[in-house]
Design a protein around this motif. Structure first.
Motif, PDB file in Angstrom:
ATOM      1  N   VAL A  37       0.844  -1.193   0.000  1.00  0.00           N
ATOM      2  CA  VAL A  37       0.000   0.000   0.000  1.00  0.00           C
ATOM      3  C   VAL A  37       0.877   1.241   0.000  1.00  0.00           C
ATOM      4  CG1 VAL A  37      -1.883  -1.149   1.222  1.00  0.00           C
ATOM      5  CG2 VAL A  37      -0.163   0.095   2.522  1.00  0.00           C
ATOM      6  N   THR A  38       0.296   2.361  -0.415  1.00  0.00           N
ATOM      7  CA  THR A  38       0.955   3.656  -0.338  1.00  0.00           C
ATOM      8  C   THR A  38       0.440   4.352   0.918  1.00  0.00           C
ATOM      9  OG1 THR A  38       1.043   3.784  -2.746  1.00  0.00           O
ATOM     10  CG2 THR A  38       1.302   5.861  -1.522  1.00  0.00           C
ATOM     11  N   PRO A  39       1.328   4.649   1.872  1.00  0.00           N
ATOM     12  CA  PRO A  39       0.877   5.299   3.110  1.00  0.00           C
ATOM     13  C   PRO A  39       0.275   6.674   2.849  1.00  0.00           C
ATOM     14  CG  PRO A  39       3.126   4.475   3.311  1.00  0.00           C
ATOM     15  CD  PRO A  39       2.757   4.376   1.860  1.00  0.00           C
ATOM     16  N   ILE A  40      -0.613   7.090   3.751  1.00  0.00           N
ATOM     17  CA  ILE A  40      -1.240   8.409   3.698  1.00  0.00           C
ATOM     18  C   ILE A  40      -0.782   9.190   4.934  1.00  0.00           C
ATOM     19  CG2 ILE A  40      -3.409   9.687   3.671  1.00  0.00           C
ATOM     20  CD1 ILE A  40      -4.788   7.174   2.690  1.00  0.00           C
ATOM     21  N   PRO A  41      -0.241  10.398   4.744  1.00  0.00           N
ATOM     22  CA  PRO A  41       0.173  11.190   5.910  1.00  0.00           C
ATOM     23  C   PRO A  41      -0.999  11.477   6.843  1.00  0.00           C
ATOM     24  CG  PRO A  41       0.962  12.183   3.858  1.00  0.00           C
ATOM     25  CD  PRO A  41       0.009  11.080   3.483  1.00  0.00           C
ATOM     26  N   HIS A  42      -0.775  11.365   8.120  1.00  0.00           N
ATOM     27  CA  HIS A  42      -1.733  11.694   9.172  1.00  0.00           C
ATOM     28  C   HIS A  42      -3.005  10.842   9.130  1.00  0.00           C
ATOM     29  CE1 HIS A  42       0.765  15.064  10.261  1.00  0.00           C
ATOM     30  NE2 HIS A  42       0.741  15.466   9.007  1.00  0.00           N
ATOM     31  N   ALA A  43      -2.935   9.675   8.524  1.00  0.00           N
ATOM     32  CA  ALA A  43      -4.094   8.776   8.492  1.00  0.00           C
ATOM     33  C   ALA A  43      -4.290   8.158   9.870  1.00  0.00           C
ATOM     34  CB  ALA A  43      -3.884   7.681   7.453  1.00  0.00           C
ATOM     35  N   VAL A  50      -3.271   3.313   0.861  1.00  0.00           N
ATOM     36  CA  VAL A  50      -4.222   3.176  -0.237  1.00  0.00           C
ATOM     37  C   VAL A  50      -3.632   2.294  -1.327  1.00  0.00           C
ATOM     38  CG1 VAL A  50      -5.363   5.402   0.173  1.00  0.00           C
ATOM     39  CG2 VAL A  50      -3.370   5.304  -1.330  1.00  0.00           C
ATOM     40  N   ILE A  51      -4.523   1.720  -2.146  1.00  0.00           N
ATOM     41  CA  ILE A  51      -4.124   1.008  -3.349  1.00  0.00           C
ATOM     42  C   ILE A  51      -4.940   1.543  -4.517  1.00  0.00           C
ATOM     43  CG2 ILE A  51      -3.438  -1.109  -2.132  1.00  0.00           C
ATOM     44  CD1 ILE A  51      -6.078  -2.391  -3.224  1.00  0.00           C
ATOM     45  N   ASN A  52      -4.451   1.283  -5.708  1.00  0.00           N
ATOM     46  CA  ASN A  52      -5.166   1.643  -6.918  1.00  0.00           C
ATOM     47  C   ASN A  52      -5.917   0.398  -7.387  1.00  0.00           C
ATOM     48  OD1 ASN A  52      -6.033   2.270  -9.516  1.00  0.00           O
ATOM     49  ND2 ASN A  52      -4.131   3.304 -10.070  1.00  0.00           N
ATOM     50  N   LEU A  53      -7.219   0.432  -7.293  1.00  0.00           N
ATOM     51  CA  LEU A  53      -8.057  -0.691  -7.706  1.00  0.00           C
ATOM     52  C   LEU A  53      -8.738  -0.328  -9.026  1.00  0.00           C
ATOM     53  CD1 LEU A  53      -9.248  -3.482  -6.927  1.00  0.00           C
ATOM     54  CD2 LEU A  53     -11.107  -2.247  -5.820  1.00  0.00           C
ATOM     55  N   ARG A  54      -8.130  -0.734 -10.109  1.00  0.00           N
ATOM     56  CA  ARG A  54      -8.654  -0.464 -11.455  1.00  0.00           C
ATOM     57  C   ARG A  54      -9.025   1.009 -11.646  1.00  0.00           C
ATOM     58  NH1 ARG A  54     -10.303  -5.241  -9.927  1.00  0.00           N
ATOM     59  NH2 ARG A  54     -12.380  -4.669  -9.244  1.00  0.00           N
ATOM     60  N   GLY A  55      -8.103   1.878 -11.280  1.00  0.00           N
ATOM     61  CA  GLY A  55      -8.309   3.307 -11.495  1.00  0.00           C
ATOM     62  C   GLY A  55      -8.956   4.051 -10.343  1.00  0.00           C
ATOM     63  N   THR A  56      -9.355   3.360  -9.293  1.00  0.00           N
ATOM     64  CA  THR A  56      -9.963   3.997  -8.128  1.00  0.00           C
ATOM     65  C   THR A  56      -9.046   3.792  -6.923  1.00  0.00           C
ATOM     66  OG1 THR A  56     -12.179   3.536  -8.971  1.00  0.00           O
ATOM     67  CG2 THR A  56     -11.998   4.057  -6.622  1.00  0.00           C
ATOM     68  N   VAL A  57      -8.726   4.867  -6.246  1.00  0.00           N
ATOM     69  CA  VAL A  57      -7.888   4.794  -5.053  1.00  0.00           C
ATOM     70  C   VAL A  57      -8.778   4.455  -3.868  1.00  0.00           C
ATOM     71  CG1 VAL A  57      -6.363   6.094  -3.521  1.00  0.00           C
ATOM     72  CG2 VAL A  57      -6.228   6.417  -6.001  1.00  0.00           C
ATOM     73  N   LEU A  90     -13.901   0.197   0.639  1.00  0.00           N
ATOM     74  CA  LEU A  90     -12.779  -0.014   1.552  1.00  0.00           C
ATOM     75  C   LEU A  90     -12.149  -1.367   1.268  1.00  0.00           C
ATOM     76  CD1 LEU A  90     -14.607   0.779   4.927  1.00  0.00           C
ATOM     77  CD2 LEU A  90     -13.176   2.347   3.625  1.00  0.00           C
ATOM     78  N   GLY A  91     -10.861  -1.470   1.521  1.00  0.00           N
ATOM     79  CA  GLY A  91     -10.187  -2.762   1.512  1.00  0.00           C
ATOM     80  C   GLY A  91      -9.881  -3.129   2.956  1.00  0.00           C
ATOM     81  N   GLY A 150     -13.622   8.577   3.993  1.00  0.00           N
ATOM     82  CA  GLY A 150     -14.345   9.014   2.803  1.00  0.00           C
ATOM     83  C   GLY A 150     -13.643  10.217   2.202  1.00  0.00           C
ATOM     84  N   GLY A 151     -13.894  10.461   0.953  1.00  0.00           N
ATOM     85  CA  GLY A 151     -13.351  11.661   0.333  1.00  0.00           C
ATOM     86  C   GLY A 151     -11.857  11.633   0.174  1.00  0.00           C
ATOM     87  N   ARG A 152     -11.129  12.475   0.920  1.00  0.00           N
ATOM     88  CA  ARG A 152      -9.721  12.723   0.646  1.00  0.00           C
ATOM     89  C   ARG A 152      -8.777  11.909   1.513  1.00  0.00           C
ATOM     90  NH1 ARG A 152      -8.658  18.820  -0.509  1.00  0.00           N
ATOM     91  NH2 ARG A 152      -7.165  17.861  -1.886  1.00  0.00           N
TER      92      ARG A 152
END
Length: 163
Positions: A37-43, A50-57, A90-91, A150-152
């Motif tokens: 996965v790609t970490p998200i700051p302050h998550a 996050v991962i890219n699932l067929r064009g959707t993060v 969600l994954g 959700g969202g960002r």
């Protein structure tokens, strides 16, 4: 026909910290193997990234951490259960998927009153083949997370313009 369908539950069972859990199959989009996965700051702590699932993060949640348990050590046996919950995709990282089952609805027992807040996140306990499986209610479990994943993502709006 609808009366007989109501008498059975279709579930997917999985393992977390050597315990069995399950969710309704109708909320599951797919089951994938573990991928970095790609970490998200302050998550939040349970959001691995996050991962890219067929064009959707989509965010990947360590379900064990979300449930207040020690985190899951991702391995080649781990699985990501992609689910739609409360209008979010969600994954969910789990140790592994053990089975897809159709079980009699009467095998679902209520969560004991002494379980406290845990009862809010569980539909009940399934007694299946000498095992106890906690039937999770994902809608309740992630109800408070709507503004987090959700969202960002976990970082909110602050600071995202810098990237």
């Amino acid at each position: 026909m609808t009366a007989s369908a109501a008498e059975f539950l279709e579930i997917i069972a999985f393992r977390l910290n050597d315990q069995s859990f399950c969710v309704k199959t109708r909320s599951i989009r797919e089951i994938r193997g573990w991928a970095p996965v790609t970490p998200i700051p302050h998550a939040p702590y349970e959001v691995l990234g996050v991962i890219n699932l067929r064009g959707t993060v989509i965010p990947i949640i360590d379900l064990a951490v979300k449930l207040g348990m020690p985190g899951t050590e991702a391995s080649e046996r781990s699985a990501i259960i992609v689910t739609d919950v409360n209008n979010m995709t969600l994954g969910l990282l789990v140790e592994g998927v053990s089975d897809i089952l159709t079980v009699p609805a009467e095998s679902l027992q209520p969560v004991p009153q002494t379980a406290g807040q845990a009862a809010k996140f569980s539909e009940g306990i399934l007694a299946h083949q000498d095992a106890m499986i906690c039937f999770l209610n994902l809608e309740e479990l992630f109800a408070a997370s709507l503004n987090i994943v959700g969202g960002r993502g976990g970082g909110g709006d602050a600071g995202w313009e810098e990237f």
